[in-house]
Structures are given as C-alpha cells and as structure tokens.
Scaffold this active site. Structure first.
Site, PDB file in Angstrom:
ATOM      1  N   LYS A 166      21.325  64.971  34.679  1.00 39.51           N
ATOM      2  CA  LYS A 166      21.999  65.518  33.486  1.00 39.51           C
ATOM      3  C   LYS A 166      21.103  66.288  32.511  1.00 39.51           C
ATOM      4  CE  LYS A 166      23.324  61.373  32.453  1.00 39.51           C
ATOM      5  NZ  LYS A 166      23.935  60.113  32.015  1.00 39.51           N
ATOM      6  N   ASP A 202      25.455  52.864  31.657  1.00 37.88           N
ATOM      7  CA  ASP A 202      26.660  53.012  30.820  1.00 37.88           C
ATOM      8  C   ASP A 202      27.933  52.538  31.523  1.00 37.88           C
ATOM      9  OD1 ASP A 202      26.446  55.175  32.533  1.00 37.88           O
ATOM     10  OD2 ASP A 202      26.906  56.716  31.048  1.00 37.88           O
TER      11      ASP A 202
HETATM   12  C1  BGC Z   1      23.620  59.015  35.960  1.00 37.40           C
HETATM   13  C2  BGC Z   1      24.296  57.663  35.891  1.00 37.40           C
HETATM   14  C3  BGC Z   1      25.269  57.612  34.728  1.00 37.40           C
HETATM   15  C4  BGC Z   1      26.217  58.802  34.774  1.00 37.40           C
HETATM   16  C5  BGC Z   1      27.170  58.836  33.589  1.00 37.40           C
HETATM   17  C6  BGC Z   1      24.656  60.130  35.939  1.00 37.40           C
HETATM   18  O1  BGC Z   1      24.036  61.375  35.900  1.00 37.40           O
HETATM   19  O2  BGC Z   1      22.832  59.128  37.109  1.00 37.40           O
HETATM   20  O3  BGC Z   1      23.342  56.619  35.787  1.00 37.40           O
HETATM   21  O4  BGC Z   1      25.990  56.416  34.782  1.00 37.40           O
HETATM   22  O5  BGC Z   1      25.483  60.004  34.783  1.00 37.40           O
HETATM   23  O6  BGC Z   1      26.510  58.902  32.381  1.00 37.40           O
END
Ligand code: BGC
Length: 458
Positions: A166, A202
């Site tokens: 992200k 989360d």
């Molecule tokens: C992460 C996860 C997270 C999800 C939602 C993903 O990019 O790898 O760990 O739960 O985003 O935030």
C-alpha cells in the site's frame, strides 16, 4: 451512405461493452475463483507447501475473543492507511461497545518511504502529543498496536514485517520486529512509557471489535486502501502453527489474501488495465488480488479504462485532458460519488469531469463514465464476495458474521448490497455483514484487554 462518425456512433454501445466485459463475472467464474482461493488457503496452511503459497495464512496469536469480563483503559495505535491514529479506549465489563477518544495524523509521503527509524519516531511523536492532550502522559497504559501489513508473528507482542504494501516502503523495517522498533522509538524520547502487549492486523482488530456485539463474528474483512481477511480456524487445520497446542483449539489466521494471484493464478482474469496498474506500482508483481479490488487502485483503473475509451472515440468526442492523462487524478472516492447519483441527475459527475479538465463532456459521456465506475466497483465486490464465500464454505458453519471496515465498503453506495447478494448465491450459510466503526483501533485494545485478563492483569 452513413458517415464515419455515424458508424462509430452506432457501434459505440457494442464497443463499450467489449471493453467492460472482462470486468463482468458470471456465477461459474466466481465459483472458479473460490476454488482457486480455497486451494491456495490449503497450500498456505500446510507446512510443506506454505513456502510456495502466495496466500500466506499467517497464524496470529489471537485465540480467544472477548467474553465481556474485560475492563480498563488502554492505548491503541492504528497504522496501515494514509492516516495514523492514536486512541484511548475505555472498556467496561459487560458493555456491548467501548468508549474512545482518538486523534488522526496524516503520514507525509516522505515518512512512508524514508528511513524506518524516522517513521517510528514520527509515531512516537504523535503518541506524545495525544497523551499530552488527554492529560495521560504520566500514566503507563497497556497498548495494542494495529499494524496492517503482513507479519510473521512469534508471539502476541512480536511480529516481523514480511513486506510493505500500500505505498509504504520505509527502509530497514522489513524482516524486523515492529514492536521492538516501536519500543525503541518510545525509549529514545523518554518522556512517556507504555506496555506494548499486542500487535494485530486490522482485519483481526475489526473481527474482535464486532465480536463484542455478535459472538458469531469469526471473520474480519477490510476493503479500504488495501484488502485482506482473517478468520477463526481450527488449530488442527493449521499445520504451520508453531505455538502451544491445546485448548482453545483455534487461532485467528490472517490470510493476507491481497497476494493471491502473484503466481499467475488470476492471469486469465486480469485486464490490460490491471497489468498497467501493476507495472507502475512500487510493488510490481505483488498484491495482485488487492490491486483488482482495493481503494488504492480503483479510481486509477477507471481512469485507464476511460483513456482507452477516449482513444477509441467512445467518450469525450475523443478528446482527453492533461488531468485525465495524469496518473492518480481520478480519485477512488469519485467512483462512490458518481454511482451515488440518482439516475438522470448528472450534476455531480459533470462537476467531477469538469475538475478533470473535461469541460467538453456531454450527458451521454456522464452515463458512460458511470457505467465504467459500476463495472470496476462491481468486479471488486464480486472478487471480495468470492473470497469471503471461500472462507465461509471452508468453515462449514450454519451462521457466521463478518466484521467489515475500510473506505470502499463504507462509502460505496452499493458495495454491501452487492456482496450480500453474491455471497448468498455462493454459499449455503447465513452470513451477516457487520460494519465496524473504528474496528481496527478498538479491536487492538480488545485483544490487549483479553491478554491482560488471561494474564490476570485486569
Ligand atoms: C496488507 C494487510 C492489510 C490490508 C488492509 C494489505 O495491503 O497487506 O495486512 O490487512 O492491506 O489494510
């Protein structure tokens, strides 16, 4: 004889449909996706096949849900999207909800992508400001850290980051224990102290937060900047579990389903636009399923489809604008705003198109833009539903609740309805989707509270 323009005009709906068709999945396709994900889940859970699995099925150390006897004051941190939050959570025995106060801090891009130490110093700095503001700097509280990235956990308070996702890429954090990095940053300041008890994803926080109101809440889902799910799995099915066995015979598994497709498992379903998004991302070849679903990419997908349609003279009279040609200009929140409009009222869509330099857009163009938004967001809802259905079918329960959080799910006008209908078609289970307000922060405090209760600290 018809002019060239007339011919293009007559063929327009057909050509638009040709471009959007790969985004539309029928039931067979959805069942097929479910099957592929189920296989990956099994692969991830088994010791021998886990190293090659894309969906890592990470065992968390969360094995018990709140039983209502927890109480006390806790601190929570929530890191994982574009904002960082600090929360003070007050839990009272037997209550169906908690009381909280919180502050949100934007994370500047240079902090997201700079040295790791700087990121953790920034976190500690925000914590100090918050504690000062609520007058609790002198009090040492137990803390739950929601850290929403894939982590290998070795205990409830020990989690090494596997890889950033992200848009984060802070240096020197991958492979490190993020709880240690947090403790070090707090120590470096020396002006307040906390007891870091738990680190949670989360999805796990969201599931725990909804679990207070509905004890059947055994799945957590995020459809926001990123996408992921967790669920309560029988310990006997988790070969990769390295902790103690015995009661309770269960553990929450953080699937990290965003990585599904990294081995090519979704290649036949990816469109040229999905490939282009991946090509220009900072984690090329990674998080393939997430890139087809989540808010970080949804608006950009719409922009790329619109550009192609403009090239083919299907919208905007074939004329683009500098804005439409610039990456990231079509925000994901526009998708929700455009789809929210009552049919026939093109006002808000027109405004958005004007802000993108498309002053020459017509009402017909607005209709086409809406159709593109709908195709892209519906595909996301379908993919998420296939994922949830794969979990539900694997769990084999008659009833289950899913705690859900994330901006796409929360703000898109039809996401929940689409998911409910699709999951209903794909499973024989009574599935309830529960929106979790502030789930991830609350949930981290609840996990911390349960741990304190089990340790006899509260
Ligand atoms: C992460 C996860 C997270 C999800 C939602 C993903 O990019 O790898 O760990 O739960 O985003 O935030």
């Amino acid at each position: 004889m018809a002019s060239k323009e007339e011919k293009v005009g007559n063929l327009k709906p057909v050509q638009i449909d040709l471009i959007l068709r790969p985004f539309r999945y029928d039931n067979d396709t959805l069942n097929d996706i479910m099957g592929r994900l189920h296989k990956e889940m099994e692969k991830g859970l088994k010791k021998e096949t886990n190293p090659d699995a894309t969906v890592k099925m990470l065992a968390t150390y969360v094995r018990a849900v709140p039983d209502g006897t927890e109480s006390g004051d806790f601190l929570s941190l929530d890191l994982g999207g574009s904002n960082f939050r600090v929360l003070h959570v007050h839990i009272e025995k037997g209550a169906k909800d908690v009381r909280l106060q919180s502050d949100s801090y934007a994370i500047p891009e240079n902090i997201m992508t700079g040295p790791g130490e700087q990121l953790f110093d920034y976190i500690a700095d925000c914590m100090a400001k918050f504690l000062e503001k609520i007058g609790m700097k002198e009090r040492k509280m137990a803390l739950g850290f929601t850290f929403s990235f894939p982590c290998k956990q070795r205990g409830l308070d020990c989690a090494s980051l596997i890889k950033w996702t992200k848009g984060f890429s802070a240096a020197g954090v991958e492979g490190e224990d993020v709880v240690r990095l947090l403790r070090d940053a707090i120590k470096r300041r020396g002006d307040f102290d906390t007891d870091v008890v738990a680190v949670v994803n989360d999805t796990v926080g969201t599931m725990m937060a909804c679990g207070l109101a509905d004890h059947d809440c055994l799945i957590g889902l995020i459809v926001g900047t990123g996408s992921n799910a967790c669920y309560m799995e029988k310990l006997d099915n988790v070969e990769i579990w390295e902790g103690e066995r015995g009661e309770p015979n269960q553990v929450v598994v953080n699937m990290e389903w965003g990585a599904f497709g990294e081995d090519g498992a979704l290649d036949d379903l990816r469109t040229p636009y999905d490939r282009e998004i991946d090509e220009h991302s900072i984690n090329k070849g990674q998080q393939i399923y997430e890139k087809m679903i989540s808010g970080m990419y949804m608006g950009e997908l719409v922009r790329l489809v619109l550009l192609e349609m403009t090239k083919q003279m299907l919208v905007f009279g074939g004329r683009t604008s500098t804005e439409l040609e610039t990456r990231g200009t079509f925000q994901t929140k526009y998708v929700s705003e455009i789809e929210e409009e009552p049919i026939g009222d093109m006002g808000p869509t027109m405004k958005i198109l004007h802000s993108l330099g498309l002053k020459h857009a017509t009402e017909t163009d607005c209709g086409t833009v809406r159709e593109v938004c709908r195709a892209v967001s519906t595909r996301a809802a379908h993919l998420v539903s296939a994922g949830i259905s794969a979990i539900v079918n694997k769990m084999g329960r008659e009833r289950v609740a899913v705690g859900v959080d994330g901006s796409v799910y929360k703000y898109h006008p039809h996401f929940k309805e689409l998911m409910t209908q699709t999951i209903d078609k794909l499973t024989h289970c009574d599935v309830k989707l529960m929106l979790s307000e502030d789930g991830s922060g609350k949930g981290a405090a609840l996990v911390t509270a349960v741990a304190c209760r089990l340790a006899g600290k509260s």
